[in-house]
Design a protein around this motif. Structure first.
Motif, mmCIF file in Angstrom:
data_model
loop_
_atom_site.group_PDB
_atom_site.id
_atom_site.type_symbol
_atom_site.label_atom_id
_atom_site.label_comp_id
_atom_site.label_asym_id
_atom_site.label_seq_id
_atom_site.Cartn_x
_atom_site.Cartn_y
_atom_site.Cartn_z
ATOM 1 N N GLU A 52 0.834 -1.209 0.048
ATOM 2 C CA GLU A 52 0.082 0.155 -0.028
ATOM 3 C C GLU A 52 0.871 1.379 -0.062
ATOM 4 O OE1 GLU A 52 -3.086 0.247 -0.555
ATOM 5 O OE2 GLU A 52 -3.688 -1.992 -0.396
ATOM 6 N N LEU A 53 1.960 1.315 0.886
ATOM 7 C CA LEU A 53 2.891 2.281 0.962
ATOM 8 C C LEU A 53 3.410 2.518 -0.418
ATOM 9 C CD1 LEU A 53 4.272 4.541 2.327
ATOM 10 C CD2 LEU A 53 5.965 2.846 3.166
ATOM 11 N N ASN A 54 3.975 1.451 -1.317
ATOM 12 C CA ASN A 54 4.835 1.622 -2.446
ATOM 13 C C ASN A 54 3.563 1.825 -3.398
ATOM 14 O OD1 ASN A 54 6.238 0.965 -4.646
ATOM 15 N ND2 ASN A 54 7.150 -0.751 -3.744
ATOM 16 N N ARG A 55 2.378 1.405 -3.625
ATOM 17 C CA ARG A 55 1.443 1.838 -4.509
ATOM 18 C C ARG A 55 1.313 3.353 -4.267
ATOM 19 N NH1 ARG A 55 -4.403 1.839 -4.738
ATOM 20 N NH2 ARG A 55 -4.217 1.260 -2.478
ATOM 21 N N THR A 56 1.091 3.806 -2.947
ATOM 22 C CA THR A 56 0.674 5.390 -2.956
ATOM 23 C C THR A 56 1.806 6.334 -3.445
ATOM 24 O OG1 THR A 56 -0.829 4.703 -1.163
ATOM 25 C CG2 THR A 56 0.044 6.912 -1.142
ATOM 26 N N CYS A 57 3.021 5.892 -3.013
ATOM 27 C CA CYS A 57 4.372 6.743 -3.250
ATOM 28 C C CYS A 57 4.757 6.567 -4.912
ATOM 29 C CB CYS A 57 5.588 6.114 -2.404
ATOM 30 S SG CYS A 57 5.437 6.703 -0.817
ATOM 31 N N SER A 58 4.246 5.488 -5.311
ATOM 32 C CA SER A 58 4.654 5.454 -6.933
ATOM 33 C C SER A 58 3.770 5.960 -7.576
ATOM 34 C CB SER A 58 4.386 3.816 -7.084
ATOM 35 O OG SER A 58 5.598 3.135 -6.706
ATOM 36 N N ALA A 59 2.438 6.463 -7.018
ATOM 37 C CA ALA A 59 1.365 7.339 -7.901
ATOM 38 C C ALA A 59 2.061 8.415 -8.692
ATOM 39 C CB ALA A 59 0.175 7.524 -7.211
ATOM 40 N N ASP A 60 2.825 8.995 -8.053
ATOM 41 C CA ASP A 60 3.476 10.440 -8.570
ATOM 42 C C ASP A 60 4.693 10.155 -9.490
ATOM 43 O OD1 ASP A 60 1.819 11.611 -6.718
ATOM 44 O OD2 ASP A 60 3.170 12.015 -5.114
ATOM 45 N N ILE A 61 5.040 9.075 -9.981
ATOM 46 C CA ILE A 61 6.213 8.785 -10.774
ATOM 47 C C ILE A 61 5.668 8.904 -12.214
ATOM 48 C CG2 ILE A 61 7.958 7.235 -11.406
ATOM 49 C CD1 ILE A 61 7.765 5.664 -8.733
ATOM 50 N N ARG A 64 4.666 6.005 -14.770
ATOM 51 C CA ARG A 64 4.525 4.683 -14.129
ATOM 52 C C ARG A 64 3.552 3.927 -14.649
ATOM 53 N NH1 ARG A 64 4.133 0.547 -12.492
ATOM 54 N NH2 ARG A 64 4.497 -0.499 -10.307
ATOM 55 N N GLY A 65 2.423 4.461 -14.926
ATOM 56 C CA GLY A 65 1.244 3.529 -15.304
ATOM 57 C C GLY A 65 0.685 2.875 -14.470
ATOM 58 N N ALA A 66 -0.403 2.017 -14.638
ATOM 59 C CA ALA A 66 -0.955 1.342 -13.484
ATOM 60 C C ALA A 66 0.064 0.563 -12.790
ATOM 61 C CB ALA A 66 -2.103 0.432 -14.112
ATOM 62 N N PHE A 67 -0.140 0.459 -11.289
ATOM 63 C CA PHE A 67 0.376 -0.047 -10.449
ATOM 64 C C PHE A 67 0.315 -1.657 -10.139
ATOM 65 C CE2 PHE A 67 2.325 -1.197 -6.006
ATOM 66 C CZ PHE A 67 3.462 -0.641 -6.288
ATOM 67 N N TYR A 68 1.052 -2.509 -9.865
ATOM 68 C CA TYR A 68 0.711 -3.701 -9.703
ATOM 69 C C TYR A 68 -0.606 -4.337 -8.939
ATOM 70 C CZ TYR A 68 5.653 -4.272 -10.315
ATOM 71 O OH TYR A 68 7.034 -3.992 -10.677
ATOM 72 N N THR A 69 -1.381 -5.273 -9.050
ATOM 73 C CA THR A 69 -2.156 -5.633 -8.167
ATOM 74 C C THR A 69 -1.292 -6.334 -6.923
ATOM 75 O OG1 THR A 69 -2.231 -8.037 -9.029
ATOM 76 C CG2 THR A 69 -3.847 -6.508 -10.010
ATOM 77 N N TYR A 70 -1.924 -6.650 -5.939
ATOM 78 C CA TYR A 70 -1.301 -7.165 -4.589
ATOM 79 C C TYR A 70 -0.611 -8.487 -5.258
ATOM 80 C CZ TYR A 70 -0.060 -8.816 -0.039
ATOM 81 O OH TYR A 70 0.696 -9.128 1.024
ATOM 82 N N GLU A 71 -1.486 -9.213 -5.923
ATOM 83 C CA GLU A 71 -0.737 -10.642 -6.456
ATOM 84 C C GLU A 71 0.508 -10.331 -7.260
ATOM 85 O OE1 GLU A 71 -4.073 -9.772 -6.264
ATOM 86 O OE2 GLU A 71 -4.547 -11.047 -4.430
ATOM 87 N N GLU A 72 0.312 -9.593 -8.078
ATOM 88 C CA GLU A 72 1.462 -9.180 -9.011
ATOM 89 C C GLU A 72 2.783 -8.846 -8.220
ATOM 90 O OE1 GLU A 72 -0.870 -7.886 -13.162
ATOM 91 O OE2 GLU A 72 -0.486 -6.517 -11.416
ATOM 92 N N TYR A 73 2.214 -7.822 -7.136
ATOM 93 C CA TYR A 73 3.523 -7.295 -6.287
ATOM 94 C C TYR A 73 4.223 -8.573 -5.443
ATOM 95 C CZ TYR A 73 5.620 -4.039 -3.159
ATOM 96 O OH TYR A 73 6.723 -3.478 -2.248
ATOM 97 N N LEU A 74 3.478 -9.308 -5.020
ATOM 98 C CA LEU A 74 4.078 -10.437 -4.027
ATOM 99 C C LEU A 74 5.201 -11.403 -5.242
ATOM 100 C CD1 LEU A 74 1.217 -11.626 -1.850
ATOM 101 C CD2 LEU A 74 3.437 -10.428 -1.384
ATOM 102 N N ALA A 75 4.590 -11.616 -6.302
ATOM 103 C CA ALA A 75 5.059 -12.359 -7.460
ATOM 104 C C ALA A 75 6.297 -11.810 -7.871
ATOM 105 C CB ALA A 75 4.114 -12.702 -8.483
ATOM 106 N N GLN A 76 6.328 -10.346 -8.225
ATOM 107 C CA GLN A 76 7.454 -9.951 -8.936
ATOM 108 C C GLN A 76 8.413 -9.143 -8.112
ATOM 109 O OE1 GLN A 76 5.890 -7.512 -12.336
ATOM 110 N NE2 GLN A 76 4.417 -8.903 -12.647
ATOM 111 N N ARG A 77 8.022 -8.779 -6.955
ATOM 112 C CA ARG A 77 8.465 -7.781 -5.998
ATOM 113 C C ARG A 77 9.282 -8.628 -4.582
ATOM 114 N NH1 ARG A 77 8.611 -2.387 -7.914
ATOM 115 N NH2 ARG A 77 10.599 -2.206 -6.524
ATOM 116 N N ILE A 78 8.446 -9.805 -4.211
ATOM 117 C CA ILE A 78 8.559 -10.391 -2.931
ATOM 118 C C ILE A 78 9.150 -11.771 -3.252
ATOM 119 C CG2 ILE A 78 7.588 -10.950 -0.619
ATOM 120 C CD1 ILE A 78 7.868 -7.830 -1.000
ATOM 121 N N ALA A 79 8.516 -12.395 -3.915
ATOM 122 C CA ALA A 79 8.779 -13.762 -4.094
ATOM 123 C C ALA A 79 9.761 -13.817 -5.208
ATOM 124 C CB ALA A 79 7.608 -14.561 -4.484
ATOM 125 N N THR A 80 10.868 -13.339 -5.061
ATOM 126 C CA THR A 80 12.025 -13.287 -5.889
ATOM 127 C C THR A 80 13.347 -13.672 -5.212
ATOM 128 O OG1 THR A 80 12.623 -10.984 -5.715
ATOM 129 C CG2 THR A 80 10.901 -11.491 -7.320
#
Length: 176
Positions: A52-61, A64-80
């Motif tokens: 949620e923090l990353n999504r909110t902060c990224s909105a101003d980049i 940036r385009g659409a932010f990841y869904t939570y499931e995508e975020y876990l797969a692409q940023r955490i489960a790596t």
């Protein structure tokens, strides 16, 4: 139309944090606390809060385009393989998460600054720079000799902050 991304690199062997430590001290004196995801606990609840923090902060980049869904975020940023909860620096104001700096160590041996962001209401106080200093400490503790980052050219505030720290243009070895 393609974007000419701004690729920056910091030589960690040459970086001297000494002149910048006052920024970290001033943030702490003003009540901003710093911790890591590892210290808080890398729990599902904290992963959701980080998202949620990353999504909110990224909105101003810019761009940036659409932010990841939570499931995508876990797969692409955490489960790596490069995710390390010690590399997630969090800035706190009275216990509330107000900023984050995510840094990973790449198999090639360099560190990569994935994201540094602060909630809009807390910007302009040096929190990003302070978190970046802590991210640099993390990268050094893992044996990285350089820290890389990439920005959209419209993200001038982030680019300027990194340049103040000593980041320079990261030119590929082949010059391309």
């Amino acid at each position: 139309m393609s974007v000419a991304w701004v690729r920056l690199v910091l030589d960690l062997d040459e970086f001297d944090e000494g002149p910048r430590l006052s920024r970290l001290d001033r943030c702490r004196e003003a009540g901003t606390g710093f911790t890591t995801m590892a210290a808080l606990g890398d729990t599902p609840e904290h992963r959701r809060a980080l998202y949620e923090l990353n999504r909110t902060c990224s909105a101003d980049i810019p761009g940036r385009g659409a932010f990841y869904t939570y499931e995508e975020y876990l797969a692409q940023r955490i489960a790596t393989p490069t995710y390390d909860p010690e590399g997630i620096v969090l800035a706190l104001d009275r216990g509330d998460w107000i900023g984050m700096a995510a840094t990973s160590i790449r198999p090639e041996g360099y560190a990569f600054s994935e994201m540094t962001g602060v909630l809009a209401a807390h910007r302009g106080r040096g929190v990003s720079l302070a978190m970046k200093l802590l991210a640099i400490r993390f990268a050094r503790s893992r044996g990285a000799r350089v820290l890389r980052t990439v920005h959209h050219p419209g993200n001038t505030v982030a680019i300027a902050m990194n340049r103040r720290l000593g980041f320079i243009d990261d030119v590929p070895a082949d010059g391309a």
